[in-house]
Design a protein around this motif. Sequence first.
Motif, short mmCIF file in Angstrom:
data_model
loop_
_atom_site.label_atom_id
_atom_site.label_comp_id
_atom_site.label_asym_id
_atom_site.label_seq_id
_atom_site.Cartn_x
_atom_site.Cartn_y
_atom_site.Cartn_z
N VAL A 26 4.68 -8.28 2.51
CA VAL A 26 4.81 -6.84 2.77
C VAL A 26 6.05 -6.34 2.05
O VAL A 26 7.14 -6.88 2.23
CB VAL A 26 4.90 -6.56 4.28
N VAL A 27 5.88 -5.31 1.21
CA VAL A 27 7.01 -4.74 0.48
C VAL A 27 7.38 -3.35 0.99
O VAL A 27 8.45 -2.85 0.67
CB VAL A 27 6.77 -4.70 -1.04
N ALA A 28 6.50 -2.73 1.79
CA ALA A 28 6.81 -1.41 2.34
C ALA A 28 5.95 -1.14 3.56
O ALA A 28 4.80 -1.58 3.63
CB ALA A 28 6.57 -0.33 1.29
N THR A 29 6.52 -0.42 4.50
CA THR A 29 5.79 0.09 5.66
C THR A 29 5.72 1.61 5.50
O THR A 29 6.75 2.28 5.52
CB THR A 29 6.50 -0.27 6.98
N LEU A 30 4.50 2.12 5.29
CA LEU A 30 4.32 3.55 5.08
C LEU A 30 4.18 4.28 6.42
O LEU A 30 4.64 5.42 6.57
CB LEU A 30 3.12 3.82 4.19
N VAL A 31 3.51 3.65 7.38
CA VAL A 31 3.37 4.21 8.72
C VAL A 31 3.70 3.10 9.71
O VAL A 31 3.09 2.03 9.69
CB VAL A 31 1.93 4.73 8.98
#
Length: 191
Positions: A125-130
């Motif tokens: 995982v490189v980003a959490t958008l929500v």
Amino acid sequence: MQQSAVPELAHAHTRPIHWLATATALAGVVALSSALQPDAARAAQPVTKADPAPAAVAAPDPAEAGLPLDCGPVGTVVKKKASGDLDGDGRPETVAVVHCDASMGTPPDGVYVLTRSTDAARPRVVATLVNPKNRETVSDFAVRDATVTATLHGYSSADVPNCCPDVIDSVQWQWKNGAFVRSTPAGAQSV
């Protein structure tokens, strides 16, 4: 006796020596022309060594990633997923909409961006958008032209029951300057 208008030329009569001199000269011209011909034309261009193509990397599978969603014993459900090259590096990323596998109610969704390097065993995982802590659910989810779009259903306060979200936002994310930037698509309206 009448004289001709053109005087008789001594060499006008052919003799064997003339034929021999002409044949020798012609043979010399043919031999010389074959030795002095230009290089043959080539239809194909010379072969140059090209840069090797980057190794193809499959789009990450959310089922193989360690997602930062604590669901306890019930496990997770990948509600939706879509892949595309979001950061322009030539390798696809996968965006996954994930929630806990609750038997009742409407569990909140998390939206995660996954990538896989060529040497990594698992996607990461490189980003959490929500973030699921925001109590939002996702609909109308898509990845197109390096843009992630979604409709988020949320709550105006903690008093609003989970069954009935009362806030709807159309959002999009694009990779800009090393981060995913959230914005509202043109023409979108919030309720």
